[in-house]
Motif scaffolding. Structure first.
Motif, PDB file in Angstrom:
ATOM      1  N   THR A  69      -4.295  21.135  10.853  1.00  0.00           N
ATOM      2  CA  THR A  69      -3.347  20.325  11.625  1.00  0.00           C
ATOM      3  C   THR A  69      -2.681  21.113  12.753  1.00  0.00           C
ATOM      4  O   THR A  69      -2.515  20.594  13.851  1.00  0.00           O
ATOM      5  CB  THR A  69      -2.247  19.742  10.715  1.00  0.00           C
ATOM      6  OG1 THR A  69      -1.555  20.831  10.109  1.00  0.00           O
ATOM      7  CG2 THR A  69      -2.828  18.855   9.650  1.00  0.00           C
ATOM      8  N   GLN A  70      -2.302  22.384  12.484  1.00  0.00           N
ATOM      9  CA  GLN A  70      -1.568  23.116  13.517  1.00  0.00           C
ATOM     10  C   GLN A  70      -2.484  23.883  14.453  1.00  0.00           C
ATOM     11  O   GLN A  70      -2.241  23.957  15.654  1.00  0.00           O
ATOM     12  CB  GLN A  70      -0.546  24.058  12.868  1.00  0.00           C
ATOM     13  CG  GLN A  70       0.529  23.283  12.122  1.00  0.00           C
ATOM     14  CD  GLN A  70       1.523  24.193  11.433  1.00  0.00           C
ATOM     15  OE1 GLN A  70       1.621  25.371  11.728  1.00  0.00           O
ATOM     16  NE2 GLN A  70       2.273  23.634  10.502  1.00  0.00           N
ATOM     17  N   ALA A  71      -3.559  24.496  13.890  1.00  0.00           N
ATOM     18  CA  ALA A  71      -4.464  25.252  14.758  1.00  0.00           C
ATOM     19  C   ALA A  71      -5.600  24.389  15.282  1.00  0.00           C
ATOM     20  O   ALA A  71      -6.313  24.784  16.204  1.00  0.00           O
ATOM     21  CB  ALA A  71      -5.022  26.464  14.004  1.00  0.00           C
ATOM     22  N   GLY A  72      -5.767  23.208  14.690  1.00  0.00           N
ATOM     23  CA  GLY A  72      -6.785  22.288  15.178  1.00  0.00           C
ATOM     24  C   GLY A  72      -8.219  22.731  14.940  1.00  0.00           C
ATOM     25  O   GLY A  72      -9.133  22.323  15.658  1.00  0.00           O
ATOM     26  N   LEU A  73      -8.428  23.569  13.913  1.00  0.00           N
ATOM     27  CA  LEU A  73      -9.798  24.013  13.627  1.00  0.00           C
ATOM     28  C   LEU A  73     -10.578  22.881  12.957  1.00  0.00           C
ATOM     29  O   LEU A  73     -10.010  22.068  12.246  1.00  0.00           O
ATOM     30  CB  LEU A  73      -9.782  25.215  12.673  1.00  0.00           C
ATOM     31  CG  LEU A  73      -9.300  26.558  13.195  1.00  0.00           C
ATOM     32  CD1 LEU A  73      -9.470  27.609  12.111  1.00  0.00           C
ATOM     33  CD2 LEU A  73     -10.059  26.965  14.438  1.00  0.00           C
ATOM     34  N   PRO A  74     -11.906  22.831  13.192  1.00  0.00           N
ATOM     35  CA  PRO A  74     -12.731  21.898  12.411  1.00  0.00           C
ATOM     36  C   PRO A  74     -12.731  22.302  10.936  1.00  0.00           C
ATOM     37  O   PRO A  74     -12.555  23.482  10.609  1.00  0.00           O
ATOM     38  CB  PRO A  74     -14.126  22.040  13.030  1.00  0.00           C
ATOM     39  CG  PRO A  74     -14.079  23.226  13.904  1.00  0.00           C
ATOM     40  CD  PRO A  74     -12.674  23.575  14.184  1.00  0.00           C
ATOM     41  N   LEU A  75     -12.914  21.317  10.060  1.00  0.00           N
ATOM     42  CA  LEU A  75     -12.741  21.531   8.621  1.00  0.00           C
ATOM     43  C   LEU A  75     -13.568  22.681   8.037  1.00  0.00           C
ATOM     44  O   LEU A  75     -13.010  23.523   7.329  1.00  0.00           O
ATOM     45  CB  LEU A  75     -13.041  20.219   7.885  1.00  0.00           C
ATOM     46  CG  LEU A  75     -12.543  20.137   6.443  1.00  0.00           C
ATOM     47  CD1 LEU A  75     -11.041  20.271   6.357  1.00  0.00           C
ATOM     48  CD2 LEU A  75     -12.999  18.835   5.811  1.00  0.00           C
ATOM     49  N   PRO A  76     -14.876  22.757   8.318  1.00  0.00           N
ATOM     50  CA  PRO A  76     -15.656  23.848   7.701  1.00  0.00           C
ATOM     51  C   PRO A  76     -15.139  25.232   8.115  1.00  0.00           C
ATOM     52  O   PRO A  76     -15.046  26.145   7.278  1.00  0.00           O
ATOM     53  CB  PRO A  76     -17.075  23.637   8.235  1.00  0.00           C
ATOM     54  CG  PRO A  76     -17.106  22.240   8.731  1.00  0.00           C
ATOM     55  CD  PRO A  76     -15.728  21.897   9.148  1.00  0.00           C
ATOM     56  N   LEU A  77     -14.768  25.348   9.380  1.00  0.00           N
ATOM     57  CA  LEU A  77     -14.251  26.619   9.878  1.00  0.00           C
ATOM     58  C   LEU A  77     -12.922  26.954   9.198  1.00  0.00           C
ATOM     59  O   LEU A  77     -12.680  28.093   8.768  1.00  0.00           O
ATOM     60  CB  LEU A  77     -14.057  26.517  11.392  1.00  0.00           C
ATOM     61  CG  LEU A  77     -14.175  27.806  12.190  1.00  0.00           C
ATOM     62  CD1 LEU A  77     -15.527  28.450  11.947  1.00  0.00           C
ATOM     63  CD2 LEU A  77     -13.966  27.521  13.671  1.00  0.00           C
ATOM     64  N   ALA A  78     -12.071  25.949   9.071  1.00  0.00           N
ATOM     65  CA  ALA A  78     -10.764  26.150   8.432  1.00  0.00           C
ATOM     66  C   ALA A  78     -10.960  26.562   6.978  1.00  0.00           C
ATOM     67  O   ALA A  78     -10.263  27.462   6.474  1.00  0.00           O
ATOM     68  CB  ALA A  78      -9.940  24.876   8.514  1.00  0.00           C
ATOM     69  N   GLY A  85      -4.571  28.721  -0.504  1.00  0.00           N
ATOM     70  CA  GLY A  85      -5.675  27.880  -0.054  1.00  0.00           C
ATOM     71  C   GLY A  85      -5.180  26.550   0.493  1.00  0.00           C
ATOM     72  O   GLY A  85      -5.584  26.111   1.573  1.00  0.00           O
ATOM     73  N   ALA A  86      -4.278  25.912  -0.254  1.00  0.00           N
ATOM     74  CA  ALA A  86      -3.783  24.596   0.147  1.00  0.00           C
ATOM     75  C   ALA A  86      -3.048  24.664   1.485  1.00  0.00           C
ATOM     76  O   ALA A  86      -3.338  23.900   2.420  1.00  0.00           O
ATOM     77  CB  ALA A  86      -2.866  24.037  -0.945  1.00  0.00           C
ATOM     78  N   TYR A  87      -2.093  25.595   1.580  1.00  0.00           N
ATOM     79  CA  TYR A  87      -1.338  25.721   2.825  1.00  0.00           C
ATOM     80  C   TYR A  87      -2.251  26.134   3.977  1.00  0.00           C
ATOM     81  O   TYR A  87      -2.119  25.639   5.094  1.00  0.00           O
ATOM     82  CB  TYR A  87      -0.203  26.733   2.662  1.00  0.00           C
ATOM     83  CG  TYR A  87       1.118  26.106   2.267  1.00  0.00           C
ATOM     84  CD1 TYR A  87       2.017  25.698   3.226  1.00  0.00           C
ATOM     85  CD2 TYR A  87       1.431  25.920   0.941  1.00  0.00           C
ATOM     86  CE1 TYR A  87       3.227  25.131   2.874  1.00  0.00           C
ATOM     87  CE2 TYR A  87       2.641  25.341   0.566  1.00  0.00           C
ATOM     88  CZ  TYR A  87       3.532  24.951   1.542  1.00  0.00           C
ATOM     89  OH  TYR A  87       4.725  24.379   1.187  1.00  0.00           O
ATOM     90  N   ALA A  88      -3.174  27.075   3.685  1.00  0.00           N
ATOM     91  CA  ALA A  88      -4.016  27.585   4.763  1.00  0.00           C
ATOM     92  C   ALA A  88      -4.827  26.463   5.391  1.00  0.00           C
ATOM     93  O   ALA A  88      -4.884  26.329   6.624  1.00  0.00           O
ATOM     94  CB  ALA A  88      -4.942  28.677   4.235  1.00  0.00           C
ATOM     95  N   ILE A  89      -5.428  25.623   4.573  1.00  0.00           N
ATOM     96  CA  ILE A  89      -6.294  24.605   5.162  1.00  0.00           C
ATOM     97  C   ILE A  89      -5.474  23.574   5.931  1.00  0.00           C
ATOM     98  O   ILE A  89      -5.881  23.132   7.017  1.00  0.00           O
ATOM     99  CB  ILE A  89      -7.215  23.943   4.104  1.00  0.00           C
ATOM    100  CG1 ILE A  89      -8.355  23.227   4.824  1.00  0.00           C
ATOM    101  CG2 ILE A  89      -6.480  22.964   3.227  1.00  0.00           C
ATOM    102  CD1 ILE A  89      -9.653  23.269   4.143  1.00  0.00           C
ATOM    103  N   VAL A  90      -4.301  23.240   5.404  1.00  0.00           N
ATOM    104  CA  VAL A  90      -3.470  22.262   6.110  1.00  0.00           C
ATOM    105  C   VAL A  90      -3.020  22.830   7.458  1.00  0.00           C
ATOM    106  O   VAL A  90      -3.117  22.172   8.506  1.00  0.00           O
ATOM    107  CB  VAL A  90      -2.250  21.873   5.247  1.00  0.00           C
ATOM    108  CG1 VAL A  90      -1.308  20.985   6.041  1.00  0.00           C
ATOM    109  CG2 VAL A  90      -2.705  21.169   3.991  1.00  0.00           C
TER     110      VAL A  90
END
Lengths: 308, 294
Positions: free
Chosen positions: A72-81, A63-68
């Motif tokens: 940051t790298q894929a540039g997704l908006p937070l809710p989507l990420a 979860g932690a790595y995925a959201i970061v």
């Protein structure tokens, strides 16, 4: 209505504590709350559903790595990420649990042990994606709805996570699904005879709790604004197991007590024994299993001075 | 070609180590139904015992080895007395001793870390670093030593389980504890012996492995994973299953490392992958138990 008020009161008190603490104690407090959230969901998996898994901390890391990575790298908006991170945790959980729970026995324990070991290797070897052994650093939480969540405000987010986990799992525990899980834990054959799909119950319990661990990991990612492989090591998976056993497996309040005691104990013990807490925890866990299988909550229930 | 044969031989030797750990699981699992994840850390303790006996005290190999294996029998016996017997006699669910053994795993690992610190410790090679080359055949002495010892251990284990009364009594206890006890089998003795023998086998495996890798306090968990994976691949029903599973796992790992372009560390994913494939496709393992298969 009453339980809603209770929840609001608990959230208010726990959040208020967050506003009173200095930076050092805030850090301890936040991590304690995260451990409690993890212990609660692990308690459901181990204590209620009776599955020995070592992957709970791994999903915290996923979860932690995925959201970061997604922010940051894929540039997704937070809710989507966040949604994508949860989906990833569930898919990974299904890939492990569907084969491993087909048979009775402890195949899930083994498969999750291997998964936990592999995850650390993957983080170290992941190159640009995971930042290798140094991990990912110097990112920050994007503003949510125009509000910058930092300092005590972020502590409120963690408090919300813990209360959400508590309420959700308490509800599920009291529902037909919670009873099915307990039935499968105590006697799979009898549960199957009652019409419970044993394998499906196990898989759902595993995927649900793994997703909750992933959610907690996403919250963790912005506590220190750094994620690195050693944080998600296998020792912590054992620590989580010890927390739930020592607190009293199957009991939510037991998990809170177990997590609090084991998380805070090193602060008390380190002047005496340095960094060898794990040895003490191992001995205590063994004594609990041998002497009082229901843990600290069992000790309380069996207190000799209780008036009958 | 010589290169490939050398790879295959060293992979087989690696597989023998996994097979011995699988056998260590099996010896305990057969009569008690307990999966003992602490096998790897029995190996860790024995490896440091080997460091003390062979590197520090510089005993000759056969004496040091015998010493460590006998001490390991005591360790296994003690493990059973502390973490298993009280629970079994109280009639606790089978999960309880498994968890207690996980506690023992952590205690062993941390005790070793307290006593020896985090640095790896060397164990001398029994035959030096020599290797033989004979036509296409090429292998290090150590590989041949490992394969030879493992083969004899498995012949012994097979003979014990299939041909001796004591070995058959293990099977009887596994099938029905109560009935076995009524037939005059001493359950306590069988269980104690199973744990002692399991620890001795794990100790032997660790002594064979560590001249190549050194003793390290974190070595236990990967070995516990590989040993159990070997057991799942081969099937728990037959003694030979452990050997077959161990060699298949090691070959898969070595060939992956050699021919698949991934980071070397990711080879640690091979056991998990094989485990999942076998659980999906052939959950009884390659060799089904006698009588169980059609």
């Amino acid at each position: 209505m009453k339980s809603l008020l209770q929840a609001a009161l608990v959230i208010a008190i726990l959040s208020a504590i967050g506003f009173l603490l200095g930076p050092y104690h805030t850090d301890i407090y936040r991590k304690l709350l995260l451990w409690i959230a993890l212990a609660l969901s692990y308690n459901f998996l181990f204590g209620v559903a009776g599955q020995v898994a070592f992957s709970h901390f791994t999903f915290y890391g996923v979860g932690a790595y995925a959201i970061v990575i997604l922010v940051t790298q894929a540039g997704l908006p937070l809710p989507l990420a966040a949604t994508a991170g949860i989906v990833l945790c569930v898919l990974l959980a299904l890939a492990v649990a569907i084969p491993a729970t087909r048979l009775d026995g402890f195949y899930l324990a083994l498969a999750t042990l291997a998964l936990a070991q592999l995850f650390i290797v993957f983080l170290n070897e992941g190159g640009e994606l995971t930042g290798g052994s140094g991990g990912l650093t110097s990112y920050r939480l994007p503003d949510v709805g125009g509000i910058t969540l930092s300092g005590p405000r972020y502590t409120v987010v963690i408090v919300l996570l813990v209360t959400f986990t508590w309420i959700l799992l308490a509800r599920i525990d009291q529902s037909w699904f919670g009873r099915a899980c307990r039935a499968v834990r105590d006697n799979p054959q009898a549960a199957a005879a009652m019409g419970i799909d044993v394998a499906r119950t196990r898989v759902i319990a595993y995927a649900l709790t793994s997703a909750l661990a992933g959610l907690a990991g996403m919250v963790y990612a912005f506590v220190d604004n750094t994620v690195s492989p050693p944080i998600f090591g296998l020792e912590n998976a054992f620590l989580l197991l010890f927390m739930v056993i020592i607190g009293g497996s199957g009991s939510q309040i037991g998990s809170v007590i177990g997590a609090t005691v084991l998380y805070l104990l090193p602060f008390v013990l380190s002047p005496l024994i340095g960094h060898h807490h794990a040895l003490v925890f191992g001995v205590v866990m063994l004594l609990v299993i041998l002497a009082q299988p229901r843990g600290l909550t069992g000790l309380w229930a069996a207190r000799p001075w209780r008036s009958r | 070609m010589q290169d490939l044969i050398e790879l295959l031989i060293s992979a087989t030797a690696g597989g023998c180590i996994y097979a011995l750990f699988a056998l260590s699981y099996l010896v305990v699992l057969r009569p008690t139904g307990v999966i003992n994840f602490a096998v790897g850390d029995w190996g860790t303790v024995a490896a440091f015992g080997g460091f003390l006996a062979l590197s520090e005290a510089a005993l000759p190999w056969p004496i040091g080895m015998a010493f460590v294996i006998i001490a390991a029998f005591g360790l296994g016996w003690l493990t059973e007395r502390i973490a298993v017997r009280p629970l079994v006699e109280r009639g606790a669910p089978v999960l309880a001793p498994i968890l207690a053994l996980l506690g023992m795993l952590v205690i062993f690992r941390e005790a070793v870390s307290v006593a020896f610190g985090p640095d790896p410790r060397p164990i001398p090679q029994p035959f030096g670093y020599g290797r033989i080359e004979f036509g296409l055949l090429a292998a290090s002495y150590q590989s041949i030593f490992i394969i030879g010892i493992t083969a004899s251990v498995f012949v012994g284990a097979w003979y014990f389980f299939e041909r001796t009364l004591a070995g058959r009594s293990f099977e009887a206890v596994a099938l029905d504890r109560r009935a076995a006890a009524l037939m005059g089998i001493n359950l306590r003795r069988v269980t104690s012996f199973a744990f002692g023998a399991g620890a001795s086998i794990a100790a032997l495996a660790a002594l064979l492995l560590t001249p190549n890798t050194s003793a390290h306090y974190l070595m236990g968990i990967p070995l516990a994973i590989q040993g159990f994976t070997a057991l799942v691949i081969g099937g728990v029903g037959r003694t030979e299953g452990a050997l077959v599973g161990g060699i298949i796992l090691a070959l898969a790992e070595q060939l992956t490392m050699r021919y698949v372009p991934i980071a070397p560390g990711l080879v640690q994913g091979v056991p998990l992958l094989l485990l999942i494939i076998f659980l999906l496709v052939r959950p009884t393992g390659l060799l089904a138990a006698r009588g169980a298969s059609a």
